[in-house]
Design a protein around this motif. Structure first.
Motif, mmCIF file in Angstrom:
data_model
loop_
_atom_site.group_PDB
_atom_site.id
_atom_site.type_symbol
_atom_site.label_atom_id
_atom_site.label_comp_id
_atom_site.label_asym_id
_atom_site.label_seq_id
_atom_site.Cartn_x
_atom_site.Cartn_y
_atom_site.Cartn_z
ATOM 1 N N ASN A 58 0.810 -1.221 0.000
ATOM 2 C CA ASN A 58 0.000 0.000 0.000
ATOM 3 C C ASN A 58 0.843 1.271 0.000
ATOM 4 O O ASN A 58 0.332 2.357 0.209
ATOM 5 C CB ASN A 58 -0.952 0.009 1.206
ATOM 6 N N THR A 59 2.166 1.147 -0.210
ATOM 7 C CA THR A 59 3.017 2.317 -0.351
ATOM 8 C C THR A 59 3.740 2.269 -1.690
ATOM 9 O O THR A 59 3.837 1.221 -2.319
ATOM 10 C CB THR A 59 4.068 2.380 0.785
ATOM 11 N N GLN A 60 4.244 3.400 -2.104
ATOM 12 C CA GLN A 60 4.920 3.493 -3.395
ATOM 13 C C GLN A 60 6.183 2.621 -3.411
ATOM 14 O O GLN A 60 6.850 2.484 -2.388
ATOM 15 C CB GLN A 60 5.267 4.949 -3.702
ATOM 16 N N PRO A 61 6.524 2.044 -4.570
ATOM 17 C CA PRO A 61 7.684 1.149 -4.647
ATOM 18 C C PRO A 61 8.996 1.924 -4.714
ATOM 19 O O PRO A 61 9.026 3.115 -5.011
ATOM 20 C CB PRO A 61 7.437 0.384 -5.944
ATOM 21 N N TYR A 62 10.094 1.211 -4.435
ATOM 22 C CA TYR A 62 11.418 1.798 -4.618
ATOM 23 C C TYR A 62 11.683 2.042 -6.099
ATOM 24 O O TYR A 62 12.244 3.054 -6.494
ATOM 25 C CB TYR A 62 12.499 0.877 -4.048
ATOM 26 N N GLN A 63 11.310 1.089 -6.924
ATOM 27 C CA GLN A 63 11.393 1.243 -8.364
ATOM 28 C C GLN A 63 10.380 0.290 -8.991
ATOM 29 O O GLN A 63 9.937 -0.657 -8.347
ATOM 30 C CB GLN A 63 12.794 0.958 -8.896
ATOM 31 N N THR A 64 10.026 0.557 -10.220
ATOM 32 C CA THR A 64 9.033 -0.268 -10.897
ATOM 33 C C THR A 64 9.657 -0.940 -12.116
ATOM 34 O O THR A 64 10.535 -0.372 -12.767
ATOM 35 C CB THR A 64 7.831 0.579 -11.360
ATOM 36 N N PRO A 65 9.217 -2.154 -12.420
ATOM 37 C CA PRO A 65 9.740 -2.819 -13.621
ATOM 38 C C PRO A 65 9.179 -2.167 -14.883
ATOM 39 O O PRO A 65 8.165 -1.465 -14.843
ATOM 40 C CB PRO A 65 9.226 -4.253 -13.461
ATOM 41 N N THR B 37 -0.603 -9.470 6.183
ATOM 42 C CA THR B 37 -1.388 -9.876 5.017
ATOM 43 C C THR B 37 -1.384 -8.712 4.036
ATOM 44 O O THR B 37 -2.248 -7.829 4.101
ATOM 45 C CB THR B 37 -2.827 -10.249 5.404
ATOM 46 N N PRO B 38 -0.398 -8.636 3.157
ATOM 47 C CA PRO B 38 -0.296 -7.474 2.259
ATOM 48 C C PRO B 38 -1.480 -7.401 1.304
ATOM 49 O O PRO B 38 -2.011 -8.414 0.856
ATOM 50 C CB PRO B 38 1.010 -7.731 1.497
ATOM 51 N N SER B 39 -1.901 -6.186 1.018
ATOM 52 C CA SER B 39 -2.994 -5.982 0.076
ATOM 53 C C SER B 39 -2.510 -6.227 -1.344
ATOM 54 O O SER B 39 -1.380 -5.904 -1.699
ATOM 55 C CB SER B 39 -3.537 -4.557 0.208
ATOM 56 N N VAL B 40 -3.368 -6.823 -2.165
ATOM 57 C CA VAL B 40 -3.055 -7.101 -3.562
ATOM 58 C C VAL B 40 -4.080 -6.397 -4.430
ATOM 59 O O VAL B 40 -5.286 -6.666 -4.326
ATOM 60 C CB VAL B 40 -3.058 -8.615 -3.848
ATOM 61 N N THR B 41 -3.611 -5.495 -5.280
ATOM 62 C CA THR B 41 -4.494 -4.709 -6.137
ATOM 63 C C THR B 41 -4.258 -5.069 -7.595
ATOM 64 O O THR B 41 -3.159 -4.853 -8.113
ATOM 65 C CB THR B 41 -4.235 -3.202 -5.949
ATOM 66 N N PRO B 42 -5.264 -5.633 -8.275
ATOM 67 C CA PRO B 42 -5.092 -5.917 -9.714
ATOM 68 C C PRO B 42 -4.899 -4.619 -10.498
ATOM 69 O O PRO B 42 -5.491 -3.586 -10.180
ATOM 70 C CB PRO B 42 -6.415 -6.605 -10.090
ATOM 71 N N ILE B 43 -4.051 -4.676 -11.516
ATOM 72 C CA ILE B 43 -3.779 -3.519 -12.375
ATOM 73 C C ILE B 43 -4.284 -3.824 -13.787
ATOM 74 O O ILE B 43 -3.915 -4.846 -14.373
ATOM 75 C CB ILE B 43 -2.275 -3.192 -12.409
ATOM 76 N N ASP B 44 -5.108 -2.954 -14.301
ATOM 77 C CA ASP B 44 -5.647 -3.125 -15.654
ATOM 78 C C ASP B 44 -4.639 -2.572 -16.662
ATOM 79 O O ASP B 44 -4.287 -1.392 -16.625
ATOM 80 C CB ASP B 44 -6.988 -2.392 -15.771
ATOM 81 N N VAL B 45 -4.162 -3.444 -17.548
ATOM 82 C CA VAL B 45 -3.208 -3.034 -18.591
ATOM 83 C C VAL B 45 -3.848 -3.315 -19.946
ATOM 84 O O VAL B 45 -3.865 -4.464 -20.404
ATOM 85 C CB VAL B 45 -1.875 -3.798 -18.454
ATOM 86 N N PRO B 46 -4.415 -2.314 -20.605
ATOM 87 C CA PRO B 46 -5.141 -2.534 -21.868
ATOM 88 C C PRO B 46 -4.328 -3.243 -22.941
ATOM 89 O O PRO B 46 -4.865 -4.060 -23.689
ATOM 90 C CB PRO B 46 -5.515 -1.106 -22.302
ATOM 91 N N ASP B 47 -3.028 -2.973 -23.024
ATOM 92 C CA ASP B 47 -2.200 -3.590 -24.065
ATOM 93 C C ASP B 47 -2.026 -5.089 -23.866
ATOM 94 O O ASP B 47 -1.552 -5.789 -24.773
ATOM 95 C CB ASP B 47 -0.821 -2.923 -24.110
ATOM 96 N N LEU B 48 -2.384 -5.592 -22.683
ATOM 97 C CA LEU B 48 -2.250 -7.020 -22.413
ATOM 98 C C LEU B 48 -3.589 -7.755 -22.457
ATOM 99 O O LEU B 48 -3.614 -8.995 -22.430
ATOM 100 C CB LEU B 48 -1.617 -7.242 -21.028
ATOM 101 N N ALA B 49 -4.667 -7.003 -22.529
ATOM 102 C CA ALA B 49 -5.991 -7.596 -22.352
ATOM 103 C C ALA B 49 -6.308 -8.675 -23.383
ATOM 104 O O ALA B 49 -6.911 -9.705 -23.054
ATOM 105 C CB ALA B 49 -7.053 -6.495 -22.390
ATOM 106 N N GLU B 50 -5.909 -8.478 -24.628
ATOM 107 C CA GLU B 50 -6.272 -9.410 -25.693
ATOM 108 C C GLU B 50 -5.164 -10.395 -26.043
ATOM 109 O O GLU B 50 -5.326 -11.198 -26.958
ATOM 110 C CB GLU B 50 -6.671 -8.621 -26.954
#
Length: 203
Positions: free
Chosen positions: A75-82, A118-131
């Motif tokens: 629930n906090t911002q990451p150090y870096q993102t892939p 129990t860390p929270s898990v939030t799904p991320i919608d990525v339109p370029d991956l949807a299909e």
């Protein structure tokens, strides 16, 4: 020139041998390109996917069935993102797929904090991956494999003599029967988990 070679065979041999070795190595390295068919499947891979992405407060990328699922753990911002890339070996084109962060993440103080039980898990919608249908098998349908990190080191005598050791010039690649295709934006990844294979894009 002929007179010089005839009068100085040792010098001529010493000068000609390195050139001959270069020609032989170039010829041998070019054989797989002629005999092995080029890759036919696009590939998804993530860079900057280091140890931070194996803990809390990180984007997670996984293939479930034949679909790519992206989620955020914490629930906090990451150090870096892939960064996620889609590479087409037929054209050499590479496209970055944006991975948005969930809204409302708390600022990252930069200090170690106690992980949530129990860390929270939030799904991320990525339109370029949807299909996209994706095969996460290590071996592509056309026989190519994805190689990165220390496994991609293929040092040989030729590299050592003329270019220095390539042990620390790691770059991810697609390989099959001696033929290799280097993947864009993966050079400089010195750790085996810095580049992560996601899957092959199916038709």
């Amino acid at each position: 020139m002929k007179k010089f070679i005839r009068d100085n065979p040792t010098i001529a041999f010493g000068l000609g041998l390195p050139l001959l070795l270069v020609a032989v190595f170039l010829a041998i390295s070019g054989i797989p390109v002629l005999l092995v068919a080029p890759p036919q499947y696009e590939v998804l891979y993530a860079t900057h996917y280091n140890f931070y992405n194996n803990a809390h407060n990180a984007i997670q990328i996984a293939v479930v069935g034949d679909r790519v699922q992206v989620s955020y753990v914490g629930n906090t911002q990451p150090y870096q993102t892939p960064r996620l890339w889609r590479f087409d070996p037929k054209t050499g084109a590479v496209k970055e797929i944006a991975l948005p962060l969930p809204a409302g993440l708390a600022p990252n103080s930069g200090r170690p904090v106690e992980a949530e039980k129990t860390p929270s898990v939030t799904p991320i919608d990525v339109p370029d991956l949807a299909e996209l249908k994706v095969d996460s098998s290590s071996l592509a349908p056309d026989g190519y494999t994805f190689r990165s990190g220390a496994d991609s080191y293929r040092g040989n005598v030729f590299d050592g003599l003329f270019f220095g050791s390539s042990r620390y010039r790691v770059q991810a690649e697609l390989v099959k029967d001696g033929r290799s295709i280097r993947l864009p934006n993966t050079d400089g990844a010195h750790y085996g988990n810095a580049v992560r294979f996601v899957g092959w894009v199916l038709p």
